[in-house]
Structures are given as structure tokens and as C-alpha cells.
Design an enzyme around this catalytic site. Structure first.
Site, PDB file in Angstrom:
ATOM      1  N   LYS A  22       0.831  -1.210   0.000  1.00 35.14           N
ATOM      2  CA  LYS A  22       0.000   0.000   0.000  1.00 35.14           C
ATOM      3  C   LYS A  22       0.861   1.253   0.000  1.00 35.14           C
ATOM      4  O   LYS A  22       0.583   2.213  -0.729  1.00 35.14           O
ATOM      5  CB  LYS A  22      -0.907  -0.012   1.226  1.00 35.14           C
ATOM      6  CG  LYS A  22      -1.552   1.333   1.593  1.00 35.14           C
ATOM      7  CD  LYS A  22      -2.253   1.224   2.934  1.00 35.14           C
ATOM      8  CE  LYS A  22      -2.917   2.522   3.360  1.00 35.14           C
ATOM      9  NZ  LYS A  22      -1.957   3.483   3.933  1.00 35.14           N
ATOM     10  N   ASN A  23       1.915   1.260   0.817  1.00 36.79           N
ATOM     11  CA  ASN A  23       2.727   2.461   0.961  1.00 36.79           C
ATOM     12  C   ASN A  23       3.644   2.714  -0.232  1.00 36.79           C
ATOM     13  O   ASN A  23       4.325   3.742  -0.283  1.00 36.79           O
ATOM     14  CB  ASN A  23       3.550   2.388   2.254  1.00 36.79           C
ATOM     15  CG  ASN A  23       2.674   2.493   3.485  1.00 36.79           C
ATOM     16  OD1 ASN A  23       1.570   3.043   3.433  1.00 36.79           O
ATOM     17  ND2 ASN A  23       3.140   1.949   4.594  1.00 36.79           N
ATOM     18  N   ARG A  92      -4.419  10.602   4.215  1.00 37.19           N
ATOM     19  CA  ARG A  92      -3.196  11.388   4.344  1.00 37.19           C
ATOM     20  C   ARG A  92      -2.410  11.439   3.030  1.00 37.19           C
ATOM     21  O   ARG A  92      -1.748  12.430   2.721  1.00 37.19           O
ATOM     22  CB  ARG A  92      -2.344  10.766   5.457  1.00 37.19           C
ATOM     23  CG  ARG A  92      -0.918  11.273   5.547  1.00 37.19           C
ATOM     24  CD  ARG A  92      -0.846  12.666   6.095  1.00 37.19           C
ATOM     25  NE  ARG A  92       0.522  13.128   6.236  1.00 37.19           N
ATOM     26  CZ  ARG A  92       0.858  14.315   6.700  1.00 37.19           C
ATOM     27  NH1 ARG A  92      -0.071  15.158   7.088  1.00 37.19           N
ATOM     28  NH2 ARG A  92       2.113  14.662   6.794  1.00 37.19           N
ATOM     29  N   CYS A 116      -5.524   8.422   9.221  1.00 40.31           N
ATOM     30  CA  CYS A 116      -5.627   7.960  10.608  1.00 40.31           C
ATOM     31  C   CYS A 116      -5.281   9.071  11.584  1.00 40.31           C
ATOM     32  O   CYS A 116      -4.408   9.890  11.314  1.00 40.31           O
ATOM     33  CB  CYS A 116      -4.686   6.769  10.834  1.00 40.31           C
ATOM     34  SG  CYS A 116      -5.224   5.245  10.038  1.00 40.31           S
ATOM     35  N   ARG A 121       0.969  15.501  11.986  1.00 38.62           N
ATOM     36  CA  ARG A 121       1.774  14.985  10.887  1.00 38.62           C
ATOM     37  C   ARG A 121       2.011  16.149   9.916  1.00 38.62           C
ATOM     38  O   ARG A 121       1.409  16.231   8.861  1.00 38.62           O
ATOM     39  CB  ARG A 121       1.068  13.817  10.198  1.00 38.62           C
ATOM     40  CG  ARG A 121       0.702  12.710  11.155  1.00 38.62           C
ATOM     41  CD  ARG A 121      -0.215  11.672  10.555  1.00 38.62           C
ATOM     42  NE  ARG A 121       0.487  10.724   9.732  1.00 38.62           N
ATOM     43  CZ  ARG A 121      -0.099   9.695   9.123  1.00 38.62           C
ATOM     44  NH1 ARG A 121      -1.393   9.493   9.281  1.00 38.62           N
ATOM     45  NH2 ARG A 121       0.580   8.869   8.375  1.00 38.62           N
ATOM     46  N   PRO A 122       2.890  17.085  10.270  1.00 37.97           N
ATOM     47  CA  PRO A 122       3.038  18.305   9.497  1.00 37.97           C
ATOM     48  C   PRO A 122       3.608  18.058   8.112  1.00 37.97           C
ATOM     49  O   PRO A 122       4.312  17.075   7.866  1.00 37.97           O
ATOM     50  CB  PRO A 122       3.999  19.142  10.347  1.00 37.97           C
ATOM     51  CG  PRO A 122       4.756  18.141  11.157  1.00 37.97           C
ATOM     52  CD  PRO A 122       3.785  17.032  11.434  1.00 37.97           C
ATOM     53  N   ASP A 124       5.429  20.525   6.622  1.00 35.81           N
ATOM     54  CA  ASP A 124       6.359  21.634   6.422  1.00 35.81           C
ATOM     55  C   ASP A 124       7.591  21.225   5.634  1.00 35.81           C
ATOM     56  O   ASP A 124       8.136  22.034   4.860  1.00 35.81           O
ATOM     57  CB  ASP A 124       6.772  22.236   7.772  1.00 35.81           C
ATOM     58  CG  ASP A 124       7.476  21.236   8.672  1.00 35.81           C
ATOM     59  OD1 ASP A 124       6.867  20.201   8.984  1.00 35.81           O
ATOM     60  OD2 ASP A 124       8.632  21.493   9.063  1.00 35.81           O
ATOM     61  N   ASP A 309       4.331   1.189  11.773  1.00 35.81           N
ATOM     62  CA  ASP A 309       3.076   0.507  11.464  1.00 35.81           C
ATOM     63  C   ASP A 309       2.997  -0.875  12.111  1.00 35.81           C
ATOM     64  O   ASP A 309       1.902  -1.417  12.284  1.00 35.81           O
ATOM     65  CB  ASP A 309       2.910   0.357   9.950  1.00 35.81           C
ATOM     66  CG  ASP A 309       2.428   1.635   9.289  1.00 35.81           C
ATOM     67  OD1 ASP A 309       2.060   2.576  10.010  1.00 35.81           O
ATOM     68  OD2 ASP A 309       2.417   1.696   8.040  1.00 35.81           O
ATOM     69  N   ARG A 401      -8.578   0.209   4.562  1.00 33.84           N
ATOM     70  CA  ARG A 401      -7.641   1.133   3.928  1.00 33.84           C
ATOM     71  C   ARG A 401      -6.317   0.441   3.621  1.00 33.84           C
ATOM     72  O   ARG A 401      -5.607   0.846   2.701  1.00 33.84           O
ATOM     73  CB  ARG A 401      -7.385   2.345   4.833  1.00 33.84           C
ATOM     74  CG  ARG A 401      -8.586   3.279   4.981  1.00 33.84           C
ATOM     75  CD  ARG A 401      -8.244   4.498   5.812  1.00 33.84           C
ATOM     76  NE  ARG A 401      -7.018   5.104   5.319  1.00 33.84           N
ATOM     77  CZ  ARG A 401      -5.943   5.349   6.068  1.00 33.84           C
ATOM     78  NH1 ARG A 401      -5.951   5.044   7.354  1.00 33.84           N
ATOM     79  NH2 ARG A 401      -4.885   5.891   5.541  1.00 33.84           N
TER      80      ARG A 401
END
Length: 420
Positions: A22-23, A92, A116, A121-122, A124, A309, A401
Site C-alpha cells: 500500500k505504501n 493522508r 488515521c 503529521r506536518p 512543512d 506501522d 484502507r
């Protein structure tokens, strides 16, 4: 609302093959927007996040769809730079569309990404890196807007921490920027190498992926199309390993890459499981009459460390171990929202910030619990395998998901697990 019903007390046996990661799939789908030719991603699992990605691609004007187990994309001359709020809020990974749309359209508006609820979870680092390549950044209360005049240009940029998402965003941007980009302090996860592999298959010139320094020579004419098979999902493989550790039994995970989840396999060995690895397979055995060994101290961090994870999955295994253990997550503040479900099953656990303390030696009894997020939900299913009686995991869509059908996968190994 989906209900996953688990009945404990059954050992697992057989073999199973993890799907494509998935990632890897999600950023690669975004990267297809950079391609001037058709793309084919092979063996993609039918996850709700993949469905959201396809809807997002369609919303910005791209053409993408299923062909059996593969996804096909076709290039289009014009795209839209506005990401719909309902799609950005659904996952996300919508942040991966910043760079491709900025490159293709010249501007992009991305509402605050969802996913999630794991804590702050910035983005920047994504924005600072794109700004170094020439993007103009505007931040509103509910959205991020990026614009460029002319092409993005190469830069020498150091990430303040090895963010996987930011590394992938900047890889995509640099592949089509003018000149050479050097990214320092980047993430080294296998999924970074996988995205670089896809981009390279489409004509990008990338060296160093999988190391802390990546060099990208931008391709002025843009990228071509290509066909690509994403790597096997190391978190799905870890889930199967956690399941046999919790329930007992003997399983083989085929067509996987053991080095990609080696820290999880080391953890299973430390608990007393027998783990044998080959080039592309892992065999995991646990005698259910022998207690798991507690006293584990786990720290989840960036690759090659223990995967964040996998932290809830490891915690689920340790609930019944013969002594206290601790699991700490160095990346996300709210990783252990599943602690409430563990406690409802009868475990003595205490979540304090990023740390989960586990007393061990729990006699778990099935009950009704709620999945708080993707991996926490999977961990509750794993815990249900070790519990007596029936456990019902109420899930608002989190688990789908990341798993096409976790109940069916576990049932194929002999677990009494089904979608009720």
C-alpha cells in the site's frame, strides 16, 4: 460499519503471499500524473485508499482504472490543480499530489490531508523542499496553495528529519525539475526505493535511493510511461507473522522480502517463535503450548529500525507474553489508541503518550472492541486470535484502507475469522 468476528483458540497453518505494498502503490499512483505515456501497475490490492486515489486522479482530470488486478493510466493534456476537500480529507496520502500537480498545472490547492488520527503529521518539510525548488507557498487555515512561474529548478536540500512522505514528494518534483537536485537526510524505507524504481522505469535519472543522500538529474522533457510491479507489503507480512505468534501454528509467507521486515522477524524470534528465512520466503512457527517470552523493549523509528506501522501488531503479540514489555513509537504521538481495545479484552496495558506499557500474562476474553485506526484495528484482530470466545472488531473503514480482506487472509490460514 463493518464487523470483523474472530474466534480464538485455533492455530494457523499453510502459506500466504502478501499483496503489493500500500505504501508504495499510493505515491506511485500520484506519480503517474508526471508521465507522458500510459502506465501499468501490476498486482494492485483493492484497498479503500486505492479507490480514493483513483477518485482523486479522476477529480483532477486524469484517466485511470482497473484492468483485472492491474491499474492502467493514460496521459491527458490538461489537468486541474484543485483537490476536492472530501478526497483530501479521506486519506493522508493526498499530500502526494502536491508535486505532480504543481509540475503539470503550475499551481495546486490541497485542503488539509486526512487519514488515521495518529497525532500531528506536518507537511512543512514537503513545502520547504518545494519552495527551495522555486515554488511559492501560501498556507491558509484549511488548505495549502502552491504556485510556480517557469519550471521548478534543482536544489541542494537537507530534510530536518527523514520523512518518508516528504522524501517521496521531493523525489517526484525533482524528477521533472530543471537541473540537478541533491536531497540529504532522506528516508531510506524500501518504499522510497520502490517509488524511485517506478520513476526510473519511466525515464527519471535517480541515484542513491535507499541511502540518506539521493541525487536526481531532472528530465527536461518530462517522464515517459512504463509498466511496474510494486514490492510486496512488509506490513501485511508482519501482520501474518503477528497472527501466528498470537494464535500459534506454522505458516510460510511466500514471495516476500525478509530483509524489509527483518526487525519484526527479530522481534518474533525474541518472543520464542521459530523463524527461518529464505531469499523470498519466511517460515514462522510457534508451539501454542509454550508461552511467549516477555521482557521486550521495542522502539519504533525510521527504517531500518522497527516499523511504526508494526508497533501495534507487536503489542498485540506481547499481551499474553510471560512478562512485562514496553513499546515506544518515536514517530507518532497517538499510535496506541488501540490500548482501550486491548484493555477491554482483559490485558493490563497503559498508554502514556508515545509509550505503551504491557504487563503481560493476560488471559484474554473475547468482547466487542472498536478499531481506532488502520494498524490499531489490525492489532485488535490479532489479539482476538489469542482470546477465548468471540471478539467483534467494529470498524468504520479503517482496516480496509490497508488490507483487501484481512478476515479472508487469516481464514485462509485456518483462523476462525470472518466479516459478520
Amino acid at each position: 460499519m463493518e464487523i470483523i468476528e474472530v474466534r480464538g483458540g485455533r492455530t494457523l497453518s499453510g502459506s500466504i503471499t502478501p499483496p503489493a505494498a500500500k505504501n508504495s502503490v499510493l505515491p506511485i499512483l500520484a506519480a503517474t500524473l508526471l508521465c507522458g505515456g500510459p502506465c501499468r501497475l501490476r498486482g494492485v490490492p483493492r484497498l479503500s485508499d486505492v479507490d480514493t486515489s483513483l477518485a482523486l486522479l479522476s477529480a483532477v482530470g486524469a484517466r485511470a482504472g482497473w484492468c483485472g488486478r492491474d491499474i492502467l493510466t493514460s496521459p491527458v493534456p490538461l489537468l486541474r490543480g484543485d483537490v476536492p476537500p472530501e478526497l483530501a480529507g479521506a486519506m493522508r496520502s493526498s499530500v502526494f499530489y502536491l508535486a505532480p500537480l504543481l509540475v503539470r498545472v503550475g499551481q495546486v490547492r490541497l485542503p488539509v490531508p486526512g487519514g488515521c488520527r495518529l497525532g500531528p503529521r506536518p507537511v512543512d518539510i514537503h513545502l520547504d523542499g518545494l519552495a527551495a525548488m522555486g515554488a511559492r507557498v501560501e498556507i491558509a487555515s484549511d488548505a495549502v496553495v502552491l504556485r510556480r512561474s517557469g519550471r521548478l529548478h534543482g536544489a541542494d536540500f537537507t530534510l530536518r528529519l527523514p520523512s518518508v512522505g516528504a522524501t517521496e514528494t521531493l523525489l517526484m518534483a525533482a524528477s521533472c525539475a530543471e537541473g540537478t537536485t541533491v536531497l540529504r537526510g532522506v528516508a531510506c524505507e524500501p518504499e522510497i526505493e520502490d517509488l524511485a524504481g517506478f520513476l526510473s522505469a519511466c525515464g527519471a535519472r535517480i541515484t542513491g535511493a535507499g541511502t540518506p543522500v539521493i541525487v536526481i538529474r531532472g528530465r527536461a522533457g518530462g517522464l515517459d510511461g512504463g509498466s511496474y510491479t510494486p514490492l510486496p507489503d512488509r506490513i501485511a507480512a508482519s501482520t501474518y507473522g503477528a497472527a501466528v505468534a498470537a494464535a500459534g501454528g506454522d505458516i510460510t509467507i511466500r514471495r516476500c522480502r525478509p530483509a524489509h521486515f527483518g526487525t519484526f522477524l527479530d522481534f518474533l524470534r525474541a518472543t520464542g517463535c521459530e523463524v527461518r528465512t529464505g531469499a523470498n520466503a519466511v517460515r514462522i512457527r510457534r508451539d501454542p503450548s509454550m508461552p511467549l517470552k516477555g521482557g521486550q523493549e521495542l522502539f519504533a523509528c525510521a527504517f531500518p529500525g522497527f516499523a511504526t506501522d508494526a508497533a501495534p501488531l507487536a503489542a498485540a503479540v506481547l499481551l499474553t507474553a510471560d512478562g512485562p514489555s514496553r513499546v515506544y513509537d518515536g514517530l507518532f504521538q497517538n499510535r496506541f489508541a488501540c490500548a482501550a481495545g486491548f484493555a477491554a479484552l482483559g490485558a493490563d496495558v497503559c498508554a502514556e503518550g508515545r509509550e505503551l506499557k504491557i504487563a503481560g500474562s493476560a488471559e484474554l476474553t473475547g468482547t466487542v472492541v472498536s478499531a481506532p485506526d488502520l494498524r490499531g484495528g489490525a492489532a485488535l484482530v490479532v489479539a482476538g486470535l489469542a482470546a477465548s470466545g468471540k471478539t467483534c472488531v467494529l470498524d468504520e473503514g479503517h482496516i480496509r484502507r490497508g488490507y483487501q480482506s484481512l478476515p479472508a487472509e487469516l481464514a485462509s490460514l485456518g483462523a476462525a475469522c470472518r466479516t459478520a
